[in-house]
Write an enzyme that holds these catalytic residues in place. Sequence first.
Site, short mmCIF file in Angstrom:
data_model
loop_
_atom_site.label_atom_id
_atom_site.label_comp_id
_atom_site.label_asym_id
_atom_site.label_seq_id
_atom_site.Cartn_x
_atom_site.Cartn_y
_atom_site.Cartn_z
N THR A 26 0.78 -1.29 -0.01
CA THR A 26 0.11 -0.03 0.05
C THR A 26 0.81 1.20 -0.05
O THR A 26 0.46 2.34 -0.38
CB THR A 26 -1.09 -0.10 1.27
OG1 THR A 26 -0.15 -0.21 2.44
CG2 THR A 26 -2.01 -0.90 1.11
N ALA A 113 17.00 -10.44 6.65
CA ALA A 113 15.80 -11.24 7.05
C ALA A 113 14.53 -10.71 6.89
O ALA A 113 13.68 -11.08 7.25
CB ALA A 113 16.05 -11.82 8.47
N GLY A 114 14.63 -9.36 6.38
CA GLY A 114 13.08 -8.97 6.21
C GLY A 114 12.80 -8.04 7.38
O GLY A 114 11.55 -7.47 7.44
N SER A 118 18.70 -2.67 7.30
CA SER A 118 19.12 -1.60 6.67
C SER A 118 18.91 -0.36 7.03
O SER A 118 19.62 0.53 7.58
CB SER A 118 18.83 -1.89 4.96
OG SER A 118 17.19 -1.92 4.81
N GLU A 150 19.06 5.14 0.90
CA GLU A 150 18.68 3.88 0.31
C GLU A 150 18.68 3.95 -1.19
O GLU A 150 18.83 2.84 -1.87
CB GLU A 150 17.66 3.01 1.20
CG GLU A 150 17.62 1.53 0.78
CD GLU A 150 17.21 0.63 2.03
OE1 GLU A 150 17.38 1.13 3.29
OE2 GLU A 150 17.01 -0.27 1.63
N ASP A 162 10.06 1.97 6.58
CA ASP A 162 11.19 1.45 7.40
C ASP A 162 11.97 2.18 8.44
O ASP A 162 12.18 2.12 9.51
CB ASP A 162 12.10 0.59 6.53
CG ASP A 162 11.45 -0.59 6.00
OD1 ASP A 162 10.33 -1.07 6.12
OD2 ASP A 162 12.18 -1.15 5.18
N TYR A 211 8.38 -7.46 -7.51
CA TYR A 211 7.87 -6.41 -6.85
C TYR A 211 7.90 -5.30 -7.88
O TYR A 211 6.84 -4.46 -7.96
CB TYR A 211 9.05 -5.93 -5.67
CG TYR A 211 8.95 -4.85 -4.96
CD1 TYR A 211 8.21 -4.87 -3.91
CD2 TYR A 211 9.61 -3.79 -5.46
CE1 TYR A 211 7.98 -3.53 -3.10
CE2 TYR A 211 9.35 -2.44 -4.71
CZ TYR A 211 8.64 -2.34 -3.76
OH TYR A 211 8.51 -1.09 -3.13
P1 ADP Z 1 16.96 -6.18 5.83
O1 ADP Z 1 16.64 -4.71 5.66
O2 ADP Z 1 15.69 -6.81 5.57
O3 ADP Z 1 17.57 -6.92 6.76
P2 ADP Z 1 18.50 -5.55 3.55
O4 ADP Z 1 19.05 -6.25 2.38
O5 ADP Z 1 17.59 -4.22 3.02
O6 ADP Z 1 17.69 -6.67 4.45
O7 ADP Z 1 19.75 -5.09 4.09
C1 ADP Z 1 20.94 -6.14 4.71
C2 ADP Z 1 21.96 -5.26 4.32
O8 ADP Z 1 22.33 -4.04 5.01
C3 ADP Z 1 23.01 -6.18 4.71
O9 ADP Z 1 23.53 -7.25 3.49
C4 ADP Z 1 24.42 -5.22 4.72
O10 ADP Z 1 24.84 -4.70 3.52
C5 ADP Z 1 23.60 -4.21 5.47
N1 ADP Z 1 23.65 -4.14 7.01
C6 ADP Z 1 22.78 -4.13 7.72
N2 ADP Z 1 23.34 -4.25 8.86
C7 ADP Z 1 24.40 -4.26 9.16
C8 ADP Z 1 25.55 -4.20 10.14
N3 ADP Z 1 25.41 -4.44 11.14
N4 ADP Z 1 26.75 -4.30 9.53
C9 ADP Z 1 27.02 -4.13 8.21
N5 ADP Z 1 26.12 -4.20 7.30
C10 ADP Z 1 25.18 -4.20 7.64
MG MG Z 2 16.17 -3.31 4.05
#
Ligand code: ADP
Ligand code: MG
Length: 386
Positions: A26, A113-114, A118, A150, A162, A211
């Site tokens: 949405t 992991a969703g 990030s 992002e 988010d 998506y």
């Molecule tokens: P989600 O937001 O669902 O966890 P994303 O693919 O959007 O998945 O974001 C995950 C990415 O963010 C990781 O692959 C890494 O590049 C970055 N990231 C997140 N947390 C960390 C961390 N603590 N240290 C380094 N990179 C991180």
């Molecule tokens: Mg993310």
Amino acid sequence: MFAERYGTIPTIYRAPGRVNLIGEHTDYNDGFVMPAALDLYTYVAVSPRPDRKLRVYSENLGEMCDLNLDLIHPGSSGHWNDYVRGVAGVLESYGYRLRGADLAILSEVPLGAGLSSSAALEVSTALAILSSSQISVDRTTVAKLCQKAEHLYAEMRCGIMDQFISCHGRAGHALMLDCRSLDFQLLPIPGHVRLMACNTMVRHEHASSGYNTRRQECEDSFRALTAVLPGIRALRDVTLDDLENHSNRLSDVIYKRVRHVVTENDRVKKSASALKTGDIAEFGRLMADSHRSLRDDYEVSTSELDLMVELANCQKGVYGARMTGGGFGGCTINLVDAAHAQEVQQRLEQDYEARTGLRPTILICEASHGAGTVPEDPPESNEPTE
Ligand code: ADP
Ligand code: MG
């Protein structure tokens, strides 16, 4: 860890991951979402430097990287430091002159992991480098700038949800966000309810193309409907009656896509009313309807997500279950009575593994505070104390 690595005592900021309770697909239709911040945080320790360097260490990845604030340009390198570089680059491009800093990152939010590790990283980094530069910026602006980071540096066209919930979350509350106006309401989650995030451990290859296809379908249907409904600015403005009256302008598939968006927005509003009156059973029914709509009308669920929801629905103490996030794999969210949470977790782990051969990660969480400094005592307030 920070003192050993850098030889100074840092200030520590944190920002939470999140789960979306209802309101899926949405956001990019100007509609409503209802996430909650989780008691899983990304911590960023920071200490200023006299130059324009950022030295960044991620404890999760065991990796160090150096950045120069004068040499940051948009574009993704595919490296995790895109998120830190992105936040610094966007802040600078908006005129916030940053000081160099030493940074160390430690995340409890599982990566990829969703649960939005990030956004947790972006927001905690933004608070850390802004405050070590003695700059104060309001929370909604922080969320918007992190979303921009992002988009421009991780090249992921995410909505604002988010970053917004990571900034504005409140313990014991869900947050209903109007993605058009960014008005929001905090809604109480009864104290005995736990948020259970279940990772199916499957993410399909075509997740991002799927998506993008859905976004395109929404744009196409908006264009078709705007010819007969000139007042609409997005699918959010279409009512179910509008849709029925003009269904002849849409293919069967596109009609179903729009029906999901229209009914899902309605479910978010009804869910807010349910929380206001403490009617968690009604909230659970709306979650079930949301899952069916995502599965049958929007067609973004998978057999694994359907199975995880079906298994949850058989357990005592589960109020509601649905897929959460963009779909094509990833997580489901259950609302579960605290007294039954551990048993439900164990049963789901066993049953899901027995049916799929995959061991799921299942986390029991509570709705928590948004970003801030790390509290020394139990948090009293959500406001930054810098
Ligand atoms: P989600 O937001 O669902 O966890 P994303 O693919 O959007 O998945 O974001 C995950 C990415 O963010 C990781 O692959 C890494 O590049 C970055 N990231 C997140 N947390 C960390 C961390 N603590 N240290 C380094 N990179 C991180
Ligand atoms: Mg993310």
